[in-house]
Design a protein around this motif. Structure first.
Motif, PDB file in Angstrom:
ATOM      1  N   LYS A 168       0.841  -1.206   0.000  1.00  0.00           N
ATOM      2  CA  LYS A 168       0.000   0.000   0.000  1.00  0.00           C
ATOM      3  C   LYS A 168       0.870   1.248   0.000  1.00  0.00           C
ATOM      4  N   TYR A 170       0.738   5.739   0.164  1.00  0.00           N
ATOM      5  CA  TYR A 170      -0.055   6.876   0.636  1.00  0.00           C
ATOM      6  C   TYR A 170       0.637   8.173   0.198  1.00  0.00           C
ATOM      7  N   ASP A 186      -9.313  16.566   1.933  1.00  0.00           N
ATOM      8  CA  ASP A 186      -9.704  15.368   1.200  1.00  0.00           C
ATOM      9  C   ASP A 186      -8.830  15.278  -0.042  1.00  0.00           C
ATOM     10  N   LEU A 211      -7.901   8.998  -9.416  1.00  0.00           N
ATOM     11  CA  LEU A 211      -8.115   9.186  -7.977  1.00  0.00           C
ATOM     12  C   LEU A 211      -8.994  10.403  -7.692  1.00  0.00           C
ATOM     13  N   ASP A 260      -6.756   8.020   6.342  1.00  0.00           N
ATOM     14  CA  ASP A 260      -7.984   7.224   6.355  1.00  0.00           C
ATOM     15  C   ASP A 260      -8.568   6.970   4.965  1.00  0.00           C
ATOM     16  N   VAL A 261      -7.987   7.599   3.936  1.00  0.00           N
ATOM     17  CA  VAL A 261      -8.509   7.352   2.585  1.00  0.00           C
ATOM     18  C   VAL A 261      -8.004   6.002   2.093  1.00  0.00           C
ATOM     19  N   GLU A 262      -8.661   5.466   1.096  1.00  0.00           N
ATOM     20  CA  GLU A 262      -8.271   4.181   0.526  1.00  0.00           C
ATOM     21  C   GLU A 262      -6.838   4.266  -0.001  1.00  0.00           C
ATOM     22  N   PRO A 263      -5.957   3.366   0.425  1.00  0.00           N
ATOM     23  CA  PRO A 263      -4.562   3.442  -0.040  1.00  0.00           C
ATOM     24  C   PRO A 263      -4.438   3.105  -1.521  1.00  0.00           C
ATOM     25  N   ILE A 264      -3.350   3.524  -2.107  1.00  0.00           N
ATOM     26  CA  ILE A 264      -3.014   3.149  -3.479  1.00  0.00           C
ATOM     27  C   ILE A 264      -2.315   1.793  -3.407  1.00  0.00           C
ATOM     28  N   VAL A 265      -2.879   0.795  -4.063  1.00  0.00           N
ATOM     29  CA  VAL A 265      -2.315  -0.550  -4.033  1.00  0.00           C
ATOM     30  C   VAL A 265      -1.596  -0.814  -5.355  1.00  0.00           C
TER      31      VAL A 265
END
Length: 297
Positions: A168, A170, A186, A211, A260-265
């Motif tokens: 992950k 961020y 955000d 994104l 807390d945002v969705e991580p970059i995978v």
């Protein structure tokens, strides 16, 4: 009297593991040195032994079912243990020498590889290792490297590729930058921040668009194709950067933005050529890298 549960055949488990990690029956068959029909029968036999469906075909690809995903977590540990047992039983690791070339991105080479290289030195002290720290793709087919760590799956059918991790990433900025510019509220708010490019600006702008972050070249006033330089610029307070958590989280001067945002995978593929089946040193290094990267996640 209690019934003894049937124990699945290890060859069937190994066939499932290779198929799940490579993503196709043909690639798994090449990795194990089997024909595709033989490997397919072994996977089917495991499904029959367990009484569950492990794969479903979606178009031309295979996808794990829910039971398959759960099974994969357990079989990974079994596969790694089997590799260790094999090395110990044959004593082959101590007899390995010669040179092997590993190519990986410069940040990965500097921050992550040293840990596994220490283990390799203990297991095979006579092995010479050359690290090719490069962000462009080295050509394994032409033997520019023996093993590659990539974030894109290669398309050449003669290469062996295994998905070993999905780490992950961020957004990060230095504490000094955050003090001067504040925290983003955000993802959309990141459009008001400076970014550091890891290479081509337009590629970075394109990467951010899905994104929901619409950057322009005005957002990206500094950067470098060298990942280590770009990361250092971020640490020095020039702007925001995307970085894997294994690197970003251990830098005390850095702040993880929007945690807390969705991580970059991004997938991590371990790639080599067919010599994996005949070269003991490539097999050893490949397996140890696979174990290390899977553990790091």
């Amino acid at each position: 009297m209690n019934a003894t549960p049937h124990q699945p055949d290890w060859n069937h488990i190994r066939a499932f593991l290779a198929t799940a990690e490579t993503g196709s029956l043909s690639a798994a068959a090449r990795e194990l040195g089997l024909t595709q029909p033989t490997l397919s029968r072994q996977v089917a036999a495991l499904e029959e032994e367990l009484g569950v469906m492990l794969f479903e075909r979606v178009g031309r690809t295979l996808e794990l079912t829910g039971a398959g995903v759960e099974m994969l977590e357990h079989t990974k540990e079994m596969g790694l243990a089997a590799n260790k047992i094999s090395l110990v039983a044959t004593g082959q690791s101590q007899a390995i020498d010669g040179e092997i070339r590993i190519t990986a991105a410069d940040v990965f080479s500097a921050y992550l590889l040293p840990e596994v290289l220490k283990d390799l030195r203990e297991v095979a002290p006579d092995l010479s290792i050359d690290i090719i720290a490069a962000n462009d793709i080295q050509d394994i087919m032409r033997r520019e490297a023996d093993i590659a760590i990539r974030h894109v799956r290669p398309e050449q059918p003669d290469l062996i590729a295994r998905l070993v991790a999905e780490p992950k990433a961020y957004f990060y900025a230095s504490k000094s930058y955050v003090q001067n510019h504040g925290q983003p509220k955000d993802l959309k708010d990141l459009e008001n921040f400076d970014f550091i490019s890891f290479g081509d600006k337009q590629e970075m702008i394109g990467f951010m668009e899905p994104l929901g972050i619409n950057l322009t070249e005005k957002n990206i006033r500094i950067g470098s194709k060298n990942g280590l330089v770009a990361w250092q610029l971020c640490r020095e307070g020039f702007g925001v950067s995307v970085m894997g958590a294994t690197v970003g989280d251990v830098a005390p001067e850095m702040v993880k933005l929007l945690p807390d945002v969705e991580p970059i995978v991004f997938p991590t593929w371990l790639v080599t050529h067919r010599e994996l089946h005949t070269s003991r040193r490539i097999r050893l290094v490949y397996d140890m890298l696979a174990e290390f990267l899977s553990r790091k996640g």
